[in-house]
Design an enzyme around this catalytic site. Structure first.
Site, PDB file in Angstrom:
ATOM      1  N   CYS A 211       0.891  -1.156   0.000  1.00  0.00           N
ATOM      2  CA  CYS A 211       0.000   0.000   0.000  1.00  0.00           C
ATOM      3  C   CYS A 211       0.933   1.210   0.000  1.00  0.00           C
ATOM      4  CB  CYS A 211      -0.964  -0.029   1.179  1.00  0.00           C
ATOM      5  SG  CYS A 211      -0.194  -0.345   2.783  1.00  0.00           S
ATOM      6  N   THR A 212       0.664   2.236   0.791  1.00  0.00           N
ATOM      7  CA  THR A 212       1.597   3.358   0.845  1.00  0.00           C
ATOM      8  C   THR A 212       2.824   3.023   1.679  1.00  0.00           C
ATOM      9  OG1 THR A 212      -0.291   4.859   0.687  1.00  0.00           O
ATOM     10  CG2 THR A 212       1.813   5.819   1.298  1.00  0.00           C
TER      11      THR A 212
END
Length: 329
Positions: free
Chosen positions: A205-206
């Site tokens: 994800c981030t």
């Protein structure tokens, strides 16, 4: 007088299409239309000055050289520098492998090089090289971010790695079960297609903790006879501190109908995530949304498309958890 003339001409060109009709109307309106001196708003001297300026322009054209292509390019509006995800610089690049899955933060493309020092950069080439040194080769990458601005998909395709986008919104919401089902399906299909050479899956994800850990926990719980507490510990060991959002952890216990231990400890927010910039309420901003719009729900996979491996995993999950509880009764 000028306003009156413009109004008349506007009416004419709006309702008349024929040139002959326009000439006829102008002849009828001749007494109303201003003279040449009135139209220019000046006397004869002003008109002569205007004519002299126009004549000089025609006789002496501008002989300045036309701008070169490079000059035109430089005068265009420059593309803004890409905004670096908050906390990304100090976030560990990736964790230990969990089966065939490697959790990671998002690799950044070359557009972020201006705001990342060479020693802190983590592009897809560096990720591939680091894993190749460890004897691992990626066959698929699953992107859980809510944007497509971090890197170019062509980079992965050139490397022969399949890219799967599951656009998940991470801010103030637990991931929908539709996204979870799609993740489990993609991982199961990937493993079912593997033959001789073992390839790995990069999941990010981030920052590679909450959304990434949430998806991996769901996959392990649906394929292994393991409890939520055990798999959370497994995730935290492979990617410290693991899932640190309390609502994510509570959702996992609730979804699998497992009683949450009374002494459960929610991991604190990592230091690299803590921002010195507070929002208007004095709270730390949550950047898990990646600056994108709300994620649309993906198309559901039909029952016919489900892999036998998923059905077997669901059966084993029910067999390990439900049947023992019934025997106790």
């Amino acid at each position: 007088m000028q306003k009156q003339m413009m109004y008349i001409l506007t009416i004419i060109f709006r309702h008349v299409a024929s040139v002959k009709q326009i000439k006829a109307i102008l002849l009828e309106l001749h007494p109303v239309l201003p003279t040449r001196d009135e139209a220019f708003g000046g006397d004869k001297t002003t008109l002569e000055r205007e004519e002299r300026i126009q004549r000089i322009k025609r006789q002496c054209p501008d002989d300045r050289p036309a701008p070169m292509r490079d000059e035109i390019f430089q005068t265009k509006k420059q593309k803004p520098i890409s905004k670096l995800p908050p906390g990304w610089l100090d976030c560990p690049a990736f964790g230990w492998k969990i089966g065939c899955i490697i959790p990671s933060n998002v690799p950044l493309g070359e557009t972020f090089n201006n705001c990342v020092l060479p020693g802190k950069r983590c592009s897809f080439r560096q990720v591939l090289h680091q894993q190749r040194v460890l004897g691992r080769k990626f066959g698929m990458v699953i992107d859980l971010t809510n944007t497509s601005r971090y890197y170019s998909l062509s980079d992965w395709r050139k490397a022969g790695t399949r890219h799967v986008k599951i656009q998940c919104r991470g801010h103030d919401s637990v991931l929908d079960n539709v996204f979870v089902n799609l993740f489990v399906y993609e991982v199961s299909q990937f493993l079912a297609r593997q033959k001789h050479v073992q390839k790995y899956i990069l999941v990010h994800c981030t920052h590679g903790h909450n959304r990434t850990g949430f998806m991996i926990v769901h996959y392990l719980l649906r394929t292994l006879p393991i409890s939520v507490t055990q798999v959370l510990k497994k995730i935290s060991d492979a990617r410290p501190p693991g899932i640190y959002k309390p609502d994510y952890i509570d959702a996992l216990y609730a979804f699998y109908h497992e009683k949450k231990p009374e002494m459960v400890v929610y991991p604190p927010t990592p230091k690299w995530k803590r921002s010195s910039e507070l929002n208007l309420n004095g709270d730390m901003p949550d950047d898990d949304d990646d600056g994108g719009p709300p994620a649309p729900l993906p198309v559901c996979v039909s029952a016919r498309e489900l892999s036998p491996l998923i059905l077997l995993a669901l059966y084993s999950r029910v067999k390990c958890l439900v049947i023992p509880s019934l025997l106790k009764v």
